[in-house]
Design an enzyme around this catalytic site. Structure first.
Site, PDB file in Angstrom:
ATOM      1  N   CYS A  37       0.838  -1.211   0.000  1.00 48.19           N
ATOM      2  CA  CYS A  37       0.000   0.000   0.000  1.00 48.19           C
ATOM      3  C   CYS A  37       0.869   1.255   0.000  1.00 48.19           C
ATOM      4  CB  CYS A  37      -0.922  -0.037   1.209  1.00 48.19           C
ATOM      5  SG  CYS A  37      -1.633   1.544   1.662  1.00 48.19           S
ATOM      6  N   CYS A  96       0.115   4.011   2.515  1.00 56.59           N
ATOM      7  CA  CYS A  96       0.541   3.608   3.870  1.00 56.59           C
ATOM      8  C   CYS A  96       2.022   3.929   4.061  1.00 56.59           C
ATOM      9  CB  CYS A  96       0.325   2.110   4.085  1.00 56.59           C
ATOM     10  SG  CYS A  96      -1.377   1.585   3.854  1.00 56.59           S
TER      11      CYS A  96
END
Lengths: 309, 82
Positions: B11, B14
């Site tokens: 991700c 993230c």
């Protein structure tokens, strides 16, 4: 606080511009309201950025951000609300404060268009997604719908077909706008169904998405008036729009909202430059955005130098 | 107060948020922050019905009081726990 240059947006265009401003030993502030790094951070593997084959978007942008800050660029996570012209320079008003700048570079990029359905915002992260590669993994063996007919929608559908149990591709026209090669690949997937001639009308589900109600677009004769898909996720891929609404009175925009600027990145307002995906251009790529960062900075530095004469 | 920070290695957002999270942890030693890798701790992600990351869930006495999906700035994190 006063800066020589304020850059709005910390994607590749904005951060490259910041590097160039610092190399010219001028002060620079980069303001970012959402995610530093821009759209590319959702890309897992980049193969068209020279010199770093296969780098992930997040890794590349972290490197560039580090490079900019090590050279002395300041980066603040503040959303820019308004920019006004002063007698000399510009006032930049953010959600938290006010800054002045000798010159401004708009590098605000583009963001995903929404479906504009009721409760869409509320259901983001609860079944509504704008990024298949980001959220696809949550839909293992579930049913999903991809909305859209361009390459992004087709790529998303292909990606999801390997994860989800069933993928519906909903498009308002009878034919896709995206590459025929991708359509053909999808046709070979036995868990992909094309739902053509429909537009989404309502998101079904209380706490989480449990379905999507579609209505006929009127563009495909065979389509029924209404259809409901029982799904757990809706992936929206209906295009991008530049994040320029706030600057409408400041610089001229084209009909689609892009800042009108040519390859020299000059806008209709002297002292304001546009770089990257937010300006009118034909090729929107990492390298062209980075290129814009350099060109816009050259313009801004020139503007600052001439002003002092 | 406690924070669950749902993330995954794949991700991008993230990863971009990691330095902010570290800064937040330094500023708030009194708040326990638990990073939850959704690929390794599927049951926790399911329990909290997380379907988009990064996702920050704020717990008070074990009960969810607030949640924020997407990349958060330090200021926004501060507001979440204020």
């Amino acid at each position: 606080m006063k800066y020589d240059v304020i850059i709005v947006g910390a994607g590749i265009a904005g951060l490259t511009a910041a590097i160039y401003v610092r190399r010219a030993e001028k002060s620079v502030l980069v303001l970012e309201g959402k995610v530093p790094g821009g759209q590319i951070i959702n890309t897992l593997t980049i193969e068209n950025w020279p010199g770093d084959m296969g780098v992930s978007g997040a890794e590349l942008m972290q490197k560039i951000q580090k490079q900019a800050t090590e050279l002395g660029a300041e980066i603040e996570m503040e959303e820019v609300m308004e920019i006004t012209k002063l007698n000399e320079g510009f006032k930049v008003i953010t959600e938290d404060g006010e800054y002045t700048a000798g010159a401004v570079i708009l590098a605000v990029g583009a963001e995903d268009k929404k479906l504009d359905l009721a409760r869409e915002d509320e259901l983001v992260g609860r079944g509504v997604s704008y990024c298949a590669t980001c959220d696809g993994a949550f839909y293992k063996d579930k049913n999903v719908a991809v909305i859209g007919g361009g390459n992004t929608a087709l790529y998303d559908a292909l990606y999801l077909a390997d994860i989800a149990a069933k993928v519906y591709v909903v498009h308002r026209r009878g034919e896709f706008r995206g590459d025929a090669r991708l359509v053909e690949k999808l046709q070979h997937k036995n868990n992909v169904e094309f739902v053509l001639g429909y537009v989404p009308e309502e998101l079904v589900g209380d706490k989480n998405v449990s379905g999507v109600k579609l209505k006929a677009s009127g563009m495909v004769d065979e389509a029924e008036d209404e259809r409901v898909l029982d799904i757990d996720g809706v992936f929206v891929a209906v295009g991008k729009k530049p994040q320029t609404e706030r600057f409408m009175g400041l610089v001229e925009l084209d009909d689609n909202g892009y800042v009108i600027a040519s390859e020299n990145c000059e806008t209709s307002c002297y002292g304001i430059y546009a770089a990257g995906d937010c300006r009118t251009k034909t090729v929107r790529q990492l390298v062209t955005a980075a290129g814009d960062g350099a060109v816009a900075t050259a313009g801004a530095l020139d503007f600052l130098a001439n002003k002092k004469k | 107060m406690e924070i669950l920070d749902f993330y995954a290695d794949w991700c991008g957002p993230c990863q971009m948020m990691k330095p902010t999270m570290e800064e937040f942890e330094k500023a708030h030693p009194e708040i326990q922050v638990t990073a939850v890798n959704i690929d390794e701790q599927e049951e926790l992600a399911e329990k909290y019905e997380v379907s988009s990351i990064p996702c920050i869930v704020v717990l008070k006495d074990g009960e969810e009081v607030r949640r924020a999906v997407g990349v958060q700035s330090l200021k926004k994190l501060e507001k979440l726990v204020a």
